[in-house]
Design an enzyme around this catalytic site. Structure first.
Site, PDB file in Angstrom:
ATOM      1  N   CYS A 164      35.263 -10.923 -76.484  1.00  0.00           N
ATOM      2  CA  CYS A 164      36.647 -11.171 -76.888  1.00  0.00           C
ATOM      3  C   CYS A 164      37.515  -9.918 -76.893  1.00  0.00           C
ATOM      4  CB  CYS A 164      36.674 -11.811 -78.270  1.00  0.00           C
ATOM      5  SG  CYS A 164      35.586 -13.254 -78.383  1.00  0.00           S
ATOM      6  N   HIS A 303      43.301  -9.430 -84.574  1.00  0.00           N
ATOM      7  CA  HIS A 303      42.366 -10.273 -83.818  1.00  0.00           C
ATOM      8  C   HIS A 303      42.399 -11.669 -84.422  1.00  0.00           C
ATOM      9  CE1 HIS A 303      39.204 -11.110 -81.035  1.00  0.00           C
ATOM     10  NE2 HIS A 303      38.332 -11.402 -81.987  1.00  0.00           N
ATOM     11  N   GLU A 314      38.273  -7.761 -90.843  1.00  0.00           N
ATOM     12  CA  GLU A 314      39.407  -7.106 -90.188  1.00  0.00           C
ATOM     13  C   GLU A 314      40.439  -6.669 -91.231  1.00  0.00           C
ATOM     14  OE1 GLU A 314      42.574  -7.578 -86.469  1.00  0.00           O
ATOM     15  OE2 GLU A 314      41.562  -9.372 -87.233  1.00  0.00           O
ATOM     16  N   LYS A 335      46.779 -16.142 -82.267  1.00  0.00           N
ATOM     17  CA  LYS A 335      45.793 -17.211 -82.091  1.00  0.00           C
ATOM     18  C   LYS A 335      46.135 -18.450 -82.910  1.00  0.00           C
ATOM     19  CE  LYS A 335      41.928 -14.124 -80.937  1.00  0.00           C
ATOM     20  NZ  LYS A 335      42.655 -12.839 -80.986  1.00  0.00           N
ATOM     21  N   HIS A 340      41.958 -19.125 -79.376  1.00  0.00           N
ATOM     22  CA  HIS A 340      41.278 -17.883 -78.995  1.00  0.00           C
ATOM     23  C   HIS A 340      40.966 -17.926 -77.500  1.00  0.00           C
ATOM     24  CE1 HIS A 340      38.980 -14.367 -78.913  1.00  0.00           C
ATOM     25  NE2 HIS A 340      38.144 -14.571 -79.908  1.00  0.00           N
ATOM     26  N   PHE A 399      32.081 -10.116 -79.775  1.00  0.00           N
ATOM     27  CA  PHE A 399      30.654 -10.250 -80.041  1.00  0.00           C
ATOM     28  C   PHE A 399      29.916  -9.048 -79.437  1.00  0.00           C
ATOM     29  CE2 PHE A 399      30.142 -15.180 -80.416  1.00  0.00           C
ATOM     30  CZ  PHE A 399      30.862 -15.149 -81.593  1.00  0.00           C
TER      31      PHE A 399
END
Length: 413
Positions: A164, A303, A314, A335, A340, A399
């Site tokens: 991502c 994010h 975050e 998002k 996403h 990830f």
């Protein structure tokens, strides 16, 4: 060697709320949510029913049809976004040295649909009936390759895959390429087209996707009722250019890209570091390179996926990186409207950041009403905020522990 300055002169976007920058930005200002029931396959046996699909995208109108038929959706989206970005930048390849123009467009997953279809063909009809183009359609570097082929760019052509964080890393590394003289112009960004049975089933088994059935309540980053992210698709491509090169050809400069930080949590395959240290360090590195103090940052495009761990960690990272200034900075998650976009997320979100800077408008985290425990920043809820936006940071966390932050500011000669 003194690093050369890098500016943004063009942008292109294919998103769940519009298939151009103009349409995408109009949707952003309307708080439009591009999430709906999955139409790409039968979800009867799936717990997850929603996705953020690209709508009304006709490759025949965006590129040569014969060529498009030989591309997976993620490559089609990338070529369409690149074409728009080139036109916005008024970049004439006939006037450029093609060896000094490169491409860095990545995909987190690539042509997963082609892999799934080929496997079914093997099972049902035998291996000899597999499409001879399945490999060049499925491999993730083909977005970059197809962009370069379509527009005649012969410089560095690289495809990055960092889950991502792909789009953000691609823009940051393309920036480095220009800074250190390997190219004058780079097309950079990310693309994704994997709303498929395996992808949805896999992310669902990880408990990463929300099972919410109301599109308005599905992607609610930082909210106490958040339950996971909504998978999306699309592409974002930017034209990055060395400042003097842009000035010489009279290009309109949209923003200056002046900071980039990249780190790894080295912690867990799916969870960010619990103290936020990896993401915080990426933000610190971006600010250090740009010569920007925490209190000078007007806005952070988070994010902000809508998973419990991402949003909480975050938030901790922003506190760690900005210190007391974290109390004042505006934060929101694109998002909340487009889901996403995986490898395309950071690039499309950077398009939104540039537009927010241009128009002095910070969009809200749509759908989020009550921040959850530990989520204590100014997430811009309800309606957007009109204010001067001079310095922006955008975060992407992938990830594998991949962290990336870009910092842009209004261009001053």
């Amino acid at each position: 060697m003194e690093k050369r300055r890098v500016v943004i002169t063009g942008m292109g976007a294919v998103t769940p709320i519009g298939n151009s920058v103009e349409e995408f930005w109009a949707g952003i200002k309307e708080n439009k949510v591009g999430i709906g029931e999955i139409t790409r396959f039968d979800t009867s046996d799936y717990k997850v029913k929603l996705a953020a699909e690209v709508k009304d995208f006709d490759p025949k109108t965006r590129m040569d049809f014969k060529t498009a038929k030989r591309m997976s959706a993620f490559s089609q989206y990338a070529v369409a976004a690149a074409d728009e970005a080139i036109k916005m930048a008024a970049l004439d390849m006939e006037q450029e040295d093609p060896w000094r123009v490169g491409v860095m467009v990545g995909s987190g997953i690539g042509g997963l649909k082609e892999i799934e279809d080929a496997q079914q063909t093997i099972l049902n009809r035998g291996p000899r009936r597999v499409n001879p183009l399945v490999v060049p359609m499925m491999i993730s570097n083909m977005a970059a390759g197809n962009v370069a082929i379509a527009f005649g760019m012969k410089g560095k052509c690289i495809s990055m895959t960092t889950a991502c964080a792909t789009g953000t890393h691609s823009i940051g590394e393309a920036m480095r390429t220009i800074q250190y003289g390997e190219a004058d112009v780079m097309l950079a960004g990310g693309t994704e087209g994997c709303i498929t049975p395996v992808s949805v089933a896999g992310f669902s088994s990880l408990t990463a996707l929300t099972s919410e059935t109301d599109p308005a309540k599905a992607s609610i980053p930082f909210d106490q009722n958040r339950g996971g992210f909504v998978i999306g698709e699309g592409a974002g491509v930017l034209v990055l250019e060395e400042l003097e090169h842009a000035k010489k050809r009279g290009a309109k400069i949209l923003a200056e890209l002046c900071g980039y930080g990249a780190t790894c949590d080295a912690f867990h395959i799916t969870s960010p570091a619990e103290d936020g240290s990896g993401a915080a360090k990426a933000m610190e590195l971006a600010m250090e390179e740009a010569g920007v103090k925490p209190e000078e940052v007007d806005y952070i495009n988070a994010h902000g996926t809508g998973t419990h761990h991402n949003d909480l960690f975050e938030t901790k990272a922003i506190h760690l990186a900005l210190g007391e200034a974290a109390e004042q900075v505006k934060v929101s998650s694109t998002k909340s409207m487009i889901g996403h976009l995986l490898g395309a997320a950071g690039a499309v979100e950077m398009v939104a950041c540039v537009k927010m800077m241009e128009e002095g408008y910070i969009h809200p985290t749509v759908g989020t009403t009550t921040p959850g425990e530990g989520c204590d920043l100014d997430y811009v809820l309800g309606e957007g905020v009109s204010q001067d936006v001079n310095v922006v940071m955008s975060n992407s966390l992938g990830f594998g522990g991949h962290n990336a932050t870009l910092l842009i500011r209004k261009y001053e000669d």
